[in-house]
Every structure is written in C-alpha cells, then in structure tokens.
Design an enzyme around this catalytic site. Structure first.
Site, PDB file in Angstrom:
ATOM      1  CG  HIS A 197      -0.292   0.203   2.522  1.00 57.61           C
ATOM      2  ND1 HIS A 197       0.156  -0.855   3.280  1.00 57.61           N
ATOM      3  CD2 HIS A 197      -0.015   1.324   3.225  1.00 57.61           C
ATOM      4  CE1 HIS A 197       0.703  -0.390   4.387  1.00 57.61           C
ATOM      5  NE2 HIS A 197       0.622   0.926   4.385  1.00 57.61           N
ATOM      6  CD  GLU A 208      -2.345   3.211   5.636  1.00 56.64           C
ATOM      7  OE1 GLU A 208      -1.954   4.003   6.523  1.00 56.64           O
ATOM      8  OE2 GLU A 208      -1.825   2.100   5.437  1.00 56.64           O
ATOM      9  CG  HIS A 263       4.181  11.682  -8.555  1.00 56.23           C
ATOM     10  ND1 HIS A 263       5.449  12.189  -8.652  1.00 56.23           N
ATOM     11  CD2 HIS A 263       4.037  10.822  -9.601  1.00 56.23           C
ATOM     12  CE1 HIS A 263       6.057  11.669  -9.698  1.00 56.23           C
ATOM     13  NE2 HIS A 263       5.224  10.823 -10.298  1.00 56.23           N
ATOM     14  CD  GLU A 290       3.969  10.334 -13.979  1.00 56.39           C
ATOM     15  OE1 GLU A 290       4.540  10.284 -15.078  1.00 56.39           O
ATOM     16  OE2 GLU A 290       4.548  10.179 -12.893  1.00 56.39           O
TER      17      GLU A 290
END
Length: 128
Positions: A9, A58, A77, A122
């Site tokens: 995650h 998360e 990102h 992105e």
C-alpha cells in the site's frame, strides 16, 4: 538480497475521509476495500483499491487534523498507467471535465490530476 517483497500500500493523510473517498472513486475507479477505526475515533484508515491488483491506497484521516496538510515542495506522487487498449485521450477528457487536471506534458504522454488535499497523481499512457 533474497527477500521476496511486493508492494502492499501507499499512504496519504487526508483532511476529509468522505471527500477523498469520493474523489478516488470518481477519478480513478477505486473502491473501499476495508477500514480501521482508531480508539475513540482518533483516526480512520481507509484502504482503497481496484479489486484486481493487490495494491491499496491507504487514506489516513486524523480527527484532530481537519485542515489540509502542508505538502511544501514534496514531489512524491502516485503514478497509474492505463491498461493496454484503454483510451488515454478519453481519460484525459474525463479528468478535464472533472476539473482536476493540474499539469499536462503531451510530449511525454503524461498528465497529473490533483486530489482534494493537494496530492498529485500521474496518469500514463498504456504500454502498447
């Protein structure tokens, strides 16, 4: 190194759980997979995913931090690539209609959308 690791995650802190969940569902098709409520409601952790891969996003929402987080110059990102056969231009048009596109680089075949807390995501063309 003989350890076998896999991505599980990626965590981001959010000011408003419901607002963020709605954004990630509408913009990226993610759904709530599970959540954890902290003691006395101090925090809520919500795991979102596509239900296909094992990767989860998360979202951590702290009760005593309702304001947006100061992201400063953090350029971390999340990046997502469209599956082969999917139409990149249609997805870009959809995100433009949502009003969430914050940067485009057509020469590189990428663009970014911004979530309600200021995180950039992105979007990449499919590997063809």
């Amino acid at each position: 190194m003989d350890f076998k690791l896999h991505f599980d995650h990626y965590n981001i802190n959010v000011a408003d759980r419901e607002r963020s969940m709605k954004f990630y569902q509408e913009a990226l098709g993610l759904k709530e997979l599970s959540h954890i409520d902290g003691p006395d409601g101090a925090f809520t952790i919500t795991y979102m995913g596509d239900g296909k891969t094992g990767f989860r996003l998360e979202l951590t929402c702290m009760r005593d931090h309702p304001q947006n987080y100061d992201l400063g110059e953090n350029e971390t990102h999340l990046a997502l690539r469209l599956d082969a056969g999917q139409n990149y231009d249609d997805l870009l048009a959809y995100h433009k209609k949502m009003g969430v596109v914050c940067f485009e680089n057509p020469a590189m075949g990428i663009y970014f959308i911004e979530d309600p807390d200021g995180y950039w995501i992105e979007l990449l063309r499919p590997n063809e």
